[in-house]
Design an enzyme around this catalytic site. Structure first.
Site, mmCIF file in Angstrom:
data_model
loop_
_atom_site.group_PDB
_atom_site.id
_atom_site.type_symbol
_atom_site.label_atom_id
_atom_site.label_comp_id
_atom_site.label_asym_id
_atom_site.label_seq_id
_atom_site.Cartn_x
_atom_site.Cartn_y
_atom_site.Cartn_z
ATOM 1 N N TYR A 93 0.835 -1.203 0.000
ATOM 2 C CA TYR A 93 0.000 0.000 0.000
ATOM 3 C C TYR A 93 0.870 1.254 0.000
ATOM 4 C CZ TYR A 93 -4.338 2.566 0.811
ATOM 5 O OH TYR A 93 -5.422 3.393 0.667
ATOM 6 N N ASN A 192 -20.841 -3.225 -8.107
ATOM 7 C CA ASN A 192 -21.363 -3.874 -6.904
ATOM 8 C C ASN A 192 -20.406 -3.799 -5.733
ATOM 9 O OD1 ASN A 192 -19.757 -5.610 -8.528
ATOM 10 N ND2 ASN A 192 -20.366 -7.355 -7.272
ATOM 11 N N SER A 193 -19.289 -3.108 -5.899
ATOM 12 C CA SER A 193 -18.377 -2.877 -4.777
ATOM 13 C C SER A 193 -18.984 -1.877 -3.811
ATOM 14 C CB SER A 193 -17.033 -2.354 -5.297
ATOM 15 O OG SER A 193 -17.198 -1.040 -5.835
ATOM 16 N N VAL A 195 -17.750 1.052 -2.920
ATOM 17 C CA VAL A 195 -17.703 2.376 -3.547
ATOM 18 C C VAL A 195 -18.753 2.461 -4.650
ATOM 19 C CG1 VAL A 195 -16.317 3.956 -4.942
ATOM 20 C CG2 VAL A 195 -15.286 2.816 -2.989
ATOM 21 N N ARG A 215 -19.369 -8.014 -13.373
ATOM 22 C CA ARG A 215 -18.997 -9.273 -14.001
ATOM 23 C C ARG A 215 -20.216 -10.186 -14.124
ATOM 24 N NH1 ARG A 215 -14.312 -11.309 -10.163
ATOM 25 N NH2 ARG A 215 -15.824 -10.473 -8.667
ATOM 26 N N ARG A 217 -22.413 -13.536 -13.841
ATOM 27 C CA ARG A 217 -22.510 -14.495 -12.744
ATOM 28 C C ARG A 217 -23.857 -15.198 -12.832
ATOM 29 N NH1 ARG A 217 -21.152 -10.650 -8.481
ATOM 30 N NH2 ARG A 217 -20.224 -9.619 -10.272
ATOM 31 N N TYR A 284 -9.373 4.498 -9.046
ATOM 32 C CA TYR A 284 -9.215 4.476 -7.596
ATOM 33 C C TYR A 284 -8.913 3.073 -7.075
ATOM 34 C CZ TYR A 284 -14.030 2.687 -7.400
ATOM 35 O OH TYR A 284 -15.168 1.927 -7.555
ATOM 36 N N GLY A 286 -7.419 -1.209 -8.545
ATOM 37 C CA GLY A 286 -6.914 -2.043 -9.629
ATOM 38 C C GLY A 286 -7.076 -3.512 -9.312
ATOM 39 N N PHE A 309 -7.365 8.779 -7.929
ATOM 40 C CA PHE A 309 -7.902 9.302 -6.679
ATOM 41 C C PHE A 309 -7.545 8.368 -5.540
ATOM 42 C CE2 PHE A 309 -10.990 9.847 -3.287
ATOM 43 C CZ PHE A 309 -10.966 11.223 -3.123
#
Length: 345
Positions: A93, A192-193, A195, A215, A217, A284, A286, A309
């Site tokens: 990080y 769907n995260s 954020v 994605r 599913r 923001y 990866g 960001f």
């Protein structure tokens, strides 16, 4: 999500700390470091070296920290596991604590005791950390009162525990990179995260239209319905976004001027392909661990802008200290219309 409650059955207890590292990393907090001696008192999830979490994180009993005049003692109620938490443990990080360290950057707690000079919080208050690095994967935290922001206690626990990073990130990205007006559109992957769900709700509150990519599913329809219940206007899979039929879609839908990327790789290339002229893609995250590839034509003929960001850097740039953090926190994070977050695979 509820790491402190589930970790005991997964992590091994070890009898000794082993040697401390001499190097001091940026972002360390005295309250995020295990107390000397390791006496029984406060349970915490600790790592003394970087590596894969299941190999290096240990459940320890730490010495309870003394309470200073300006300190608050906070019982942690819940703490989430964010990708950034895993990256900190792995040592990848942007800011790393001095080792050994207690893991966790976010969570919600209840004040149980305050020092004689404390005026900002009182016993019984719910609080969240102002900044990361506090070490929230523990049963109790003692820190200066300015390390916390008070929040209403009627917010659902899992929403309160995830309030300080993801909704803030969504809010700032929607406001800081393009001057969007009601009716304008935004496109995002990883919809769907945490954020992504915040983006959907905040965008809807601002009158913005959203294209949300997920994605494929087996339970796609269930996920689509859930995101639309939050305010998503359109939900597509990565594969659907690559179909020729998308050209017809954009004949009746405004090209987005803002794209939000947390995946990278081919997914980010697809976001850029659908951006309008002069638009901006903000990265923001990866999660694909693949580089972003941009064509020359996207810069020459579409004049696209690629930005990044990081909430931690934004706070530094704004000079947001603990004392004035609440005055710079949007109303959506102060108990009014707080975003709903749901577990989404």
């Amino acid at each position: 999500m509820w790491l402190l409650r589930a970790a005991q059955g997964q992590l091994r207890r070890r009898p000794r700390w082993g040697p401390r590292r001499d190097a001091v990393r940026r972002g360390a907090s005295s309250s995020s470091r295990p107390a000397a001696g390791g006496a029984a008192g406060v349970r915490a999830l600790v790592f003394r070296q970087h590596g894969e979490p299941l190999k290096v994180v240990e459940l320890k009993n730490l010495e309870s920290s003394p309470l200073g005049r300006s300190d608050a003692r906070v019982k942690m109620l819940a703490a989430p596991v964010n990708p950034a938490d895993i990256n900190v443990i792995q040592g990848t990080y942007g800011i790393l604590p001095e080792l050994p360290a207690v893991a966790g950057n976010e969570g919600v707690g209840q004040v149980v005791e305050v020092g004689s000079a404390v005026t900002g919080v009182k016993p019984g208050d719910w609080v969240i950390p102002v900044n990361g690095g506090l070490g929230t994967w523990r049963a109790e935290v003692v820190a200066n009162e300015k390390s916390f922001i008070g929040i209403p206690s009627d917010i659902p626990l899992h929403c309160a525990a995830t309030l300080s990073i993801n909704p803030c990130t969504a809010y700032r990205m929607l406001l800081d990179f393009e001057q969007l007006q009601p009716g304008d559109s935004v496109i995002q992957n990883g919809a769907n995260s945490a954020v992504g769900q915040a983006v959907i709700q905040i965008a809807a509150a601002l009158g913005l239209r959203t294209i949300n990519i997920v994605r494929d599913r087996p339970d796609l329809q269930k996920l689509t319905d859930r995101l639309k219940d939050l305010g998503a206007e359109h939900v597509f899979t990565e594969e659907e976004m690559r179909k020729p039929e998308m050209k017809d879609f954009f004949k009746n839908f405004p090209r987005p001027q803002l794209a939000l990327n947390c995946v990278g790789g081919k997914s980010s290339t697809e976001l850029m392909r659908h951006l309008g002229h002069g638009g901006t893609m903000v990265t923001y995250g990866g999660m694909a661990r693949q580089p972003i590839t941009a064509s020359v034509s996207s810069f020459i003929f579409k004049d696209l802008k690629l930005r990044g960001f990081w909430m931690t850097q934004w706070k530094k740039d704004q000079g947001t200290g603990a004392g004035d953090a609440k005055t710079k926190t949007p109303s959506i994070l102060q108990g009014q219309n707080e975003p709903t977050t749901q577990e989404a695979p």
